[in-house]
Structures are given as structure tokens and as C-alpha cells.
Design an enzyme around this catalytic site. Structure first.
Site, PDB file in Angstrom:
ATOM      1  N   SER A  63       0.791  -1.247   0.000  1.00  0.00           N
ATOM      2  CA  SER A  63       0.000   0.000   0.000  1.00  0.00           C
ATOM      3  C   SER A  63       0.814   1.283   0.000  1.00  0.00           C
ATOM      4  O   SER A  63       0.247   2.359  -0.182  1.00  0.00           O
ATOM      5  CB  SER A  63      -0.931   0.024   1.211  1.00  0.00           C
ATOM      6  OG  SER A  63      -1.996  -0.844   0.982  1.00  0.00           O
ATOM      7  N   LYS A  66       0.299   3.423  -2.913  1.00  0.00           N
ATOM      8  CA  LYS A  66      -0.928   4.210  -3.086  1.00  0.00           C
ATOM      9  C   LYS A  66      -0.653   5.709  -3.060  1.00  0.00           C
ATOM     10  O   LYS A  66      -1.424   6.495  -3.603  1.00  0.00           O
ATOM     11  CB  LYS A  66      -1.945   3.842  -2.000  1.00  0.00           C
ATOM     12  CG  LYS A  66      -2.472   2.414  -2.120  1.00  0.00           C
ATOM     13  CD  LYS A  66      -3.326   2.051  -0.902  1.00  0.00           C
ATOM     14  CE  LYS A  66      -3.871   0.638  -0.970  1.00  0.00           C
ATOM     15  NZ  LYS A  66      -4.575   0.258   0.273  1.00  0.00           N
ATOM     16  N   TYR A 188      -4.012  -2.775 -10.402  1.00  0.00           N
ATOM     17  CA  TYR A 188      -3.911  -2.576  -8.944  1.00  0.00           C
ATOM     18  C   TYR A 188      -2.977  -3.611  -8.293  1.00  0.00           C
ATOM     19  O   TYR A 188      -2.091  -3.262  -7.514  1.00  0.00           O
ATOM     20  CB  TYR A 188      -5.319  -2.635  -8.317  1.00  0.00           C
ATOM     21  CG  TYR A 188      -5.311  -2.582  -6.807  1.00  0.00           C
ATOM     22  CD1 TYR A 188      -5.144  -1.372  -6.134  1.00  0.00           C
ATOM     23  CD2 TYR A 188      -5.446  -3.739  -6.038  1.00  0.00           C
ATOM     24  CE1 TYR A 188      -5.118  -1.326  -4.742  1.00  0.00           C
ATOM     25  CE2 TYR A 188      -5.425  -3.699  -4.650  1.00  0.00           C
ATOM     26  CZ  TYR A 188      -5.258  -2.483  -4.009  1.00  0.00           C
ATOM     27  OH  TYR A 188      -5.216  -2.437  -2.641  1.00  0.00           O
ATOM     28  N   TYR A 240      -4.716   3.911   8.088  1.00  0.00           N
ATOM     29  CA  TYR A 240      -6.098   3.423   8.224  1.00  0.00           C
ATOM     30  C   TYR A 240      -6.684   3.812   9.576  1.00  0.00           C
ATOM     31  O   TYR A 240      -6.580   4.974   9.972  1.00  0.00           O
ATOM     32  CB  TYR A 240      -6.160   1.896   7.986  1.00  0.00           C
ATOM     33  CG  TYR A 240      -5.273   1.482   6.844  1.00  0.00           C
ATOM     34  CD1 TYR A 240      -5.579   1.890   5.549  1.00  0.00           C
ATOM     35  CD2 TYR A 240      -4.109   0.752   7.037  1.00  0.00           C
ATOM     36  CE1 TYR A 240      -4.761   1.557   4.489  1.00  0.00           C
ATOM     37  CE2 TYR A 240      -3.285   0.406   5.969  1.00  0.00           C
ATOM     38  CZ  TYR A 240      -3.615   0.817   4.709  1.00  0.00           C
ATOM     39  OH  TYR A 240      -2.808   0.487   3.669  1.00  0.00           O
ATOM     40  N   VAL A 258       1.297  -3.754   3.779  1.00  0.00           N
ATOM     41  CA  VAL A 258       1.259  -5.053   4.456  1.00  0.00           C
ATOM     42  C   VAL A 258       2.514  -5.906   4.216  1.00  0.00           C
ATOM     43  O   VAL A 258       2.637  -6.989   4.777  1.00  0.00           O
ATOM     44  CB  VAL A 258      -0.013  -5.886   4.135  1.00  0.00           C
ATOM     45  CG1 VAL A 258      -1.251  -5.277   4.745  1.00  0.00           C
ATOM     46  CG2 VAL A 258      -0.180  -6.093   2.647  1.00  0.00           C
TER      47      VAL A 258
HETATM   48  N1  GLN Z   1      -2.366  -5.180  -1.966  1.00  0.00           N
HETATM   49  C1  GLN Z   1      -2.864  -5.097  -0.618  1.00  0.00           C
HETATM   50  C2  GLN Z   1      -4.373  -5.280  -0.587  1.00  0.00           C
HETATM   51  O1  GLN Z   1      -5.037  -4.831  -1.458  1.00  0.00           O
HETATM   52  C3  GLN Z   1      -2.460  -3.785  -0.012  1.00  0.00           C
HETATM   53  C4  GLN Z   1      -2.962  -3.598   1.402  1.00  0.00           C
HETATM   54  C5  GLN Z   1      -1.987  -2.907   2.308  1.00  0.00           C
HETATM   55  O2  GLN Z   1      -0.777  -2.865   2.077  1.00  0.00           O
HETATM   56  N2  GLN Z   1      -2.501  -2.391   3.406  1.00  0.00           N
HETATM   57  O3  GLN Z   1      -4.916  -5.862   0.309  1.00  0.00           O
END
Ligand code: GLN
Length: 304
Positions: A63, A66, A188, A240, A258
Site C-alpha cells: 500500500s 498508493k 492494482y 487506516y 502489508v
Molecule cells: N495489496 C494489498 C491489498 O489490497 C495492499 C494492502 C496494504 O498494504 N494495506 O490488500
């Protein structure tokens, strides 16, 4: 400031605490990472880098990407973008479906999965060759052509992406996804699979510590006003439903993934990246957060 010395000392104090985190399980390929890995690197806007332990080992940034996809979409679309995605903290887990139903398919912010999927849809609409063009965008910022996708991780996520597929179908029903669902999700999963080292992350994010311009190349990536907004969203939404806690403990805008990575910026000073794969209950690196908390406290350097 001898950041290296601080890294060494903080790590020594943390070695004895119990790491109650767990490596991400829902992406099979990520569950196989060596949980004992640890790297940290800091780059100042003057271009000095201080690295410790596994700071030169690549990991899945997940993430963290993002922020970069948001930046490219924002550069292209300007404020029109905020019609498709909000800028409020969600207070919900990163993969939650709940809010999306009663907010009619408009995700709260670009860093929860739903928001990042909308951004992916925007980029699929705008870019001629989405995967190639996006990778080039990052390689140019970081001045590093060795940054690339991991096909293995992207495929592994695709095969177990039930929640993300639920999110994209729900948003399609609200007409907030314009392209073919499979094309959007392929993009994605690919961008989430990008691998970088802590040092490469610093090179990719240093411009956010320098009003949107790369201090090394003296090159504007985004305008000052845009840099302000990206840092604000990182501060309020980057972790988050733990964003408040991260601000309280660390006091820097940042973003987690993650894969166990965290990148944080101190505007006017530095970018710091950290990697420790075990995640806490909110999906953020357990030791990474603790380390950064001790770091900003010890060097008395936060934005607050
Ligand atoms: N690719 C992961 C997902 O969509 C990214 C989530 C994350 O890093 N928090 O669940």
C-alpha cells in the site's frame, strides 16, 4: 546529527521487547517472508543517507504505492479527482466494505483499498500503457531503473483477492469504476507488487519532504500546494484506523504497507523508511511503528 548511532541504539533497546505482530497471511507469497528482517534508512534533503541492517534488501511495498499512484492521478486530473474519492479518515480497516455501501461507492480516502482501486481506475483511463507508464513514473522520480513489479506477488494476491473484488464490484454498481474490472484489478495488483529497498523508498519519497521537488535533481514533481495536500492525507489516513495513533506516537506524515514497510517524511528535513514484516492488528508494521516512535522522540524531531 548522527542518525546511524541512534538507529543502532534504538534497535538494541527494542530487541528485548516481544514482537506480537504477524506476517500478512492473506497474500500467500507475503506469508513466506523471513519475519526477522529489519531495515531502516533515512535520507536528508541535503542528500545524506544513513542506513542500518537490511536497508538494501528489496521487499513488497504494497500500500505504500498508493501515495505514488495518487500523486500521478492528482497531477493529471487536478481537483476533479476529489469527485471520485474523498479525503477523510475512514476509521475502518483498510479492506472494509461497510462504509462504501452507505456512501454510495465513493471511498473515504485514496489510501484505503477502495480508494486506491478508484485511483487505479483513473490511471487505467489516463495512461496509454498503464503498467509501463506508471513504472517509468516511479523510476524517474527515484532515478533508478531497477525498481520493478513482482509478477509472483501480483499473481499470489490476485488468486486470493476476494475482498478487493467485492469492493470493485460494489463500486462498479455505483458507477465509480469506468473501466473493465479485470483490467483495473490487474493494474492494482501489479502496482501493489512493486519491490523496493528502504533506500529506494527514500529516493522515491524525498520530494514530499521538500515541497514537492526532488532536492537532488532540483526537479519539481508536484507543486507546493499539491505536496501540502498529499502530506496531509498521509498524516490523516496513511495508517487506516490507526492514523490517529501513528500521529500521536510518531508525529510524521507517512504510509504503511502489508509487506511491513513504512515510509514517513519530515517536511524540510528528511524521509525515513523502515521494514519489519510482522504486522499489528491494524495491518501496520509492529516494530516499524515502535522504532519510529522511539526515533522521533529521541531525536526530538516531529512535525508537532
Ligand atoms: N495489496 C494489498 C491489498 O489490497 C495492499 C494492502 C496494504 O498494504 N494495506 O490488500
Amino acid at each position: 546529527m548522527d542518525y546511524q548511532k541512534h538507529f543502532f541504539e534504538i534497535y538494541a533497546t527494542l530487541e528485548s521487547i516481544e514482537n506480537t505482530g504477524e506476517v500478512a497471511q492473506y497474500i500467500p507469497e507475503l506469508s513466506r517472508i523471513d519475519a526477522s528482517k529489519f531495515g531502516v534508512s533515512l535520507t536528508t534533503i541535503e542528500g545524506k543517507t544513513f542506513s542500518f541492517k537490511d536497508a538494501n534488501e528489496k521487499f513488497s511495498i504494497q500500500s505504500i504505492v498508493k501515495v505514488l499512484s495518487l500523486i500521478l492521478a492528482y497531477k493529471e486530473l487536478g481537483k476533479e479527482l476529489w469527485k471520485r474519492v474523498g479525503v477523510e479518515p475512514s476509521g475502518s480497516p483498510f479492506n472494509s466494505l461497510v462504509q462504501l455501501e452507505y456512501e454510495k461507492g465513493i471511498p473515504r480516502n485514496p489510501f484505503i483499498n477502495a480508494g486506491a482501486i478508484v485511483i487505479a481506475d483513473v490511471l487505467v483511463s489516463i495512461l496509454k500503457k498503464p503498467k509501463e507508464d506508471f513504472l517509468k513514473f516511479i523510476q524517474n522520480i527515484a532515478r533508478d531503473n531497477s525498481i520493478t513489479y513482482s509478477k509472483k506477488i501480483a499473481l499470489s494476491e490476485k488468486q486470493s483477492a476476494h475482498r478487493n473484488m467485492a469492493l470493485v464490484y460494489l463500486m462498479k454498481s455505483f458507477k465509480n469504476i469506468k473501466n473493465d474490472i479485470n483490467e483495473v484489478m490487474d493494474f492494482y495488483f501489479s502496482i501493489c507488487s512493486i519491490e523496493m529497498t528502504c533506500e529506494q523508498l527514500n529516493k522515491s519519497f524525498l520530494f514530499l519532504a521538500n515541497n514537492g521537488s526532488c532536492p537532488i535533481q532540483q526537479k519539481e514533481i508536484i507543486r507546493i500546494s499539491q505536496s501540502k495536500r498529499i502530506n496531509a492525507i498521509m498524516q490523516t489516513c496513511g495508517f487506516y484506523d490507526e492514523s490517529g495513533d501513528f500521529a500521536f506516537r510518531v508525529g510524521l506524515p507517512g504510509k504503511s504497507g502489508v509487506g511491513g514497510g513504512i515510509v514517513a517524511v519530515h517536511p524540510g528535513k528528511y524521509c525515513v523508511s523502515i521494514w519489519s514484516p510482522k504486522l499489528n492488528k491494524k495491518g501496520n508494521s509492529f516494530l516499524g511503528t515502535k522504532f519510529l516512535e522511539d526515533f522521533t522522540t529521541r531525536v526530538e524531531s516531529s512535525i508537532f
